[in-house]
Design an enzyme around this catalytic site. Structure first.
Site, PDB file in Angstrom:
ATOM      1  N   ASP A  40       1.043  -1.388   0.306  1.00  0.00           N
ATOM      2  CA  ASP A  40      -0.162  -0.276  -0.173  1.00  0.00           C
ATOM      3  C   ASP A  40       1.230   1.349  -0.170  1.00  0.00           C
ATOM      4  O   ASP A  40       1.642   1.689   0.954  1.00  0.00           O
ATOM      5  CB  ASP A  40      -1.094  -0.182   1.570  1.00  0.00           C
ATOM      6  CG  ASP A  40      -1.936   1.010   1.216  1.00  0.00           C
ATOM      7  OD1 ASP A  40      -1.872   1.669   0.100  1.00  0.00           O
ATOM      8  OD2 ASP A  40      -3.086   0.576   2.058  1.00  0.00           O
ATOM      9  N   ASP A  41       1.041   1.879  -1.107  1.00  0.00           N
ATOM     10  CA  ASP A  41       1.451   3.164  -1.101  1.00  0.00           C
ATOM     11  C   ASP A  41       3.397   2.981  -1.440  1.00  0.00           C
ATOM     12  O   ASP A  41       4.185   3.710  -1.075  1.00  0.00           O
ATOM     13  CB  ASP A  41       1.351   4.244  -0.007  1.00  0.00           C
ATOM     14  CG  ASP A  41      -0.251   4.574   0.059  1.00  0.00           C
ATOM     15  OD1 ASP A  41      -0.629   4.101  -1.152  1.00  0.00           O
ATOM     16  OD2 ASP A  41      -0.570   5.610   0.998  1.00  0.00           O
TER      17      ASP A  41
ATOM     18  N   CYS B 128      -5.899   4.984  -3.881  1.00  0.00           N
ATOM     19  CA  CYS B 128      -5.648   3.284  -3.372  1.00  0.00           C
ATOM     20  C   CYS B 128      -6.973   2.936  -4.353  1.00  0.00           C
ATOM     21  O   CYS B 128      -6.973   2.009  -4.697  1.00  0.00           O
ATOM     22  CB  CYS B 128      -5.964   3.397  -1.605  1.00  0.00           C
ATOM     23  SG  CYS B 128      -4.644   4.120  -1.024  1.00  0.00           S
TER      24      CYS B 128
ATOM     25  N   ASP C 185       0.117  -0.330  -4.949  1.00  0.00           N
ATOM     26  CA  ASP C 185      -1.000   0.157  -5.468  1.00  0.00           C
ATOM     27  C   ASP C 185      -0.678   1.526  -6.150  1.00  0.00           C
ATOM     28  O   ASP C 185      -1.659   2.285  -7.036  1.00  0.00           O
ATOM     29  CB  ASP C 185      -2.381   0.164  -4.462  1.00  0.00           C
ATOM     30  CG  ASP C 185      -2.027   1.010  -2.769  1.00  0.00           C
ATOM     31  OD1 ASP C 185      -1.787   1.230  -3.163  1.00  0.00           O
ATOM     32  OD2 ASP C 185      -2.618   0.946  -2.797  1.00  0.00           O
ATOM     33  N   ASN C 186      -0.228   2.131  -5.670  1.00  0.00           N
ATOM     34  CA  ASN C 186      -0.263   3.301  -6.405  1.00  0.00           C
ATOM     35  C   ASN C 186       2.181   3.795  -5.862  1.00  0.00           C
ATOM     36  O   ASN C 186       2.388   2.515  -4.920  1.00  0.00           O
ATOM     37  CB  ASN C 186      -0.683   4.367  -5.839  1.00  0.00           C
ATOM     38  CG  ASN C 186      -1.202   4.615  -5.045  1.00  0.00           C
ATOM     39  OD1 ASN C 186      -1.986   4.003  -4.014  1.00  0.00           O
ATOM     40  ND2 ASN C 186      -0.204   5.512  -3.435  1.00  0.00           N
TER      41      ASN C 186
END
Length: 584
Positions: free
Chosen positions: A55-56, A123, A358-359
């Site tokens: 995540d991130d 997200c 996700d990013n």
């Protein structure tokens, strides 16, 4: 103590979401549409797939941790290019990077994609693209709110039945296992609460709403289970590791399986496991060329950032960078445990493992403290590592790929006919298997719909309504008209990004990343007008594409056809496709 699936004890085969075990012969009759290139020969089974999603986690600023910026650099007094070169010379031994084991067990045992992108640097839209294989304008998830279609009733009704896990489950007979963060609004009372279990999942261990490490609630096949703050039983990354290992111990041995494990790390609040809270004490955010500089000739949201940043802002982002790395150490442990268990159970050689995020993320670039959402490489580029059957070790692919390709790739691995889907992405399987003379895309679409508040921020009265994600020094990371779409192009001759904003200016940013990898100089006003027109037209085409039309030749491809008459309205001005404020 491990969190066992469903209830204390082993998995219940009678669970309504568990497909009864059946023989390979029966699967041949029932699942003929999923045999594909693998088939089901006597004594063989289609490959398993594991998707690990962080995540991130950025790629551009050291998200896979190949270098470290140390206190020595901060104390030398070096400035500008001298400082950057000193930074680039400061490499650590691999033993001190947070994802050493992940790189060794997945990247070095397979393929690393050096040009992997997300279609939206946020997200929920990005995760929706992974699940559906679609660009945001086709799955209609535009932000992290229910109103933005994040885990909304509309998403559940229209998109969830057509996600790739749902197809794996219903059409291919895969056991499907999910553990971790799903979508940011999952579990919201207005969207079915934690009782809602999306179609397609045999085993479901989903986090309520956004990333946490302690004091969270999981939906365990639709039943809520609260966790506290006892590290040994509650630290979420470790809980996800344990339920994943339990699944591998107790799953059926007659059907292939798909696992999706979505960790909270390295998302805020950046809570590291106790044993890692003192790690990387000499690590600071990279001082690359675009760190702590004014975003000249960029969209107004970037230009409003205060330059130079205050000392307190720099200390804050350095601390955040360090803590993000600390949380990734537990992810590295999870990957090691998972690979070892797959090897122990004899499944490793028949399992594809994907690792991605996700990013991306930024920490001080163009004087923006910390966040994602922006159009630049540090926010839209992510790590992607893959190992599995038929993939040679220690490979790097420069092919332009996106997370919309993950669903088609996994369905292709399962043998499903991709022509039966409406996915926008492409299967990576030919690349993974080393296909020669492969025709591949040269561009991808990136799109984002900005968010803002309807009222003035009371801590920043000088700012008008319409901004959001503001820091104490009144630097804001988002706004209503931070709404943009980009064509990210990579070809033999060009490494280009063309972006348009949906604002009163129809502001344009263009970057030649061969000459300017840090995206400092916006060349929109100096680039060849004919090329600018072609990129504008290509952007319009991609923003309205669906399925096969998202894979048509790009501006620099031999098969590209350009009709300039389609660019102009009756008044003769360049026609741009405006974003809808009400996509739902």
């Amino acid at each position: 103590m491990r969190l066992l699936p469903l209830a204390p004890g082993r998995l219940r085969r009678g669970s309504p979401r568990h497909l009864p075990s059946c023989s390979p012969a029966l699967l041949l009759l029932v699942l003929g549409g999923c045999l594909g290139v693998f088939g089901v020969a006597a004594g063989t089974r289609r490959p398993n797939v594991v998707l690990l999603l962080t995540d991130d986690q950025d790629e551009v600023l050291g998200g896979m941790a190949f270098s470290e910026y140390s206190t020595t650099n901060c104390q030398t007094g070096l400035q500008g290019e001298e400082l950057r070169q000193e930074h680039l010379r400061t490499y650590l031994a691999p033993s001190r990077t947070p994802l050493k084991k992940t790189k060794a067990l997945i990247g070095e045992m397979g393929m690393t994609f050096s040009s992997a992108y997300v279609p939206s640097a946020l997200c929920c839209p990005s995760r929706a693209s992974i699940l559906t294989g679609k660009y945001p304008h086709n799955h209609h998830v535009v932000n992290n709110t229910l109103e933005g279609n994040c885990s909304s009733k509309s998403w559940q009704k229209i998109q969830e039945p057509n996600t790739f896990p749902a197809i794996l489950r219903s059409m291919c007979g895969y056991q499907t296992f999910f553990a971790g963060k799903y979508l940011n609004e999952y579990g919201a009372p207005d969207a079915g609460g934690l009782e809602h279990v999306p179609l397609g999942w045999s085993y479901w261990y989903a986090l309520e709403k956004n990333s946490k490490y302690y004091n969270y609630t999981l939906s365990i096949n639709g039943k809520a289970r609260k966790h506290g703050e006892n590290y040994s039983v509650d630290y979420l990354t470790d809980v996800l590791a344990n339920v994943s290992l339990d699944f591998l111990d107790y799953k059926s041995n007659f059907e292939p399986f798909f696992m999706m494990i979505a960790t909270p790390a390295p998302h805020s609040p950046w809570t590291a496991a106790p044993q890692y809270q003192k790690a990387f004490q000499n690590v600071f955010a990279p001082r690359n060329k675009n760190f702590n500089i004014h975003g000249t000739n960029k969209h107004w949201l970037i230009r409003q950032a205060k330059t130079p940043m205050t000392n307190s802002s720099i200390q804050f982002l350095d601390n955040a960078f360090r803590k993000r790395w600390q949380t990734l150490l537990s992810v590295d442990d999870l990957v090691e445990k998972l690979v070892k268990r797959l090897e122990f159970t004899g499944e490793l050689n028949n399992t594809y493992i994907f690792y991605t995020s996700d990013n991306g993320y930024h920490t001080g670039q163009f004087s923006l403290p910390i966040d994602k959402r922006q159009l630049y490489e540090f926010d839209i580029k992510v790590p992607l590592l893959v190992r599995g059957p038929g993939i040679k070790p220690n490979q790097t692919s420069k092919m332009l790929v996106a997370n919309i390709d993950l669903g088609p790739t996994i369905l292709d691995i399962a043998g499903y006919d991709l022509n039966k889907t409406q996915m926008d992405g492409m299967s990576l399987l030919p690349i993974l298997r080393g296909a020669s003379n492969l025709t591949w895309r040269s561009d991808v679409l990136v799109e984002y719909q900005g968010e803002g508040r309807n009222v003035t921020d009371p801590t920043c009265p000088s700012l008008s309504p319409g901004v959001s994600q503001c820091f104490p020094d009144c630097v804001c990371e988002d706004a209503y008209n931070n709404t943009y779409a980009c064509v990210r192009t990579m070809s033999a001759l060009w490494n280009l990004q063309y972006c348009e904003f949906d604002d009163q200016e129809v502001f344009v940013e263009v970057y030649n990343l061969t000459a300017d990898p840090d995206q400092i100089t916006n060349i929109a006003k100096t680039i060849d007008p004919e090329l600018l027109g072609k990129m504008n037209y290509r952007l319009m085409m991609l923003q309205s594409c669906s399925g096969p039309t998202c894979r048509t030749p790009g501006v620099f491809d031999p098969g590209y056809r350009f009709d300039p008459r389609l660019m102009f309205s009756n008044r003769g001005s360049v026609r741009t496709r405006r974003f809808s404020k009400h996509l739902l």
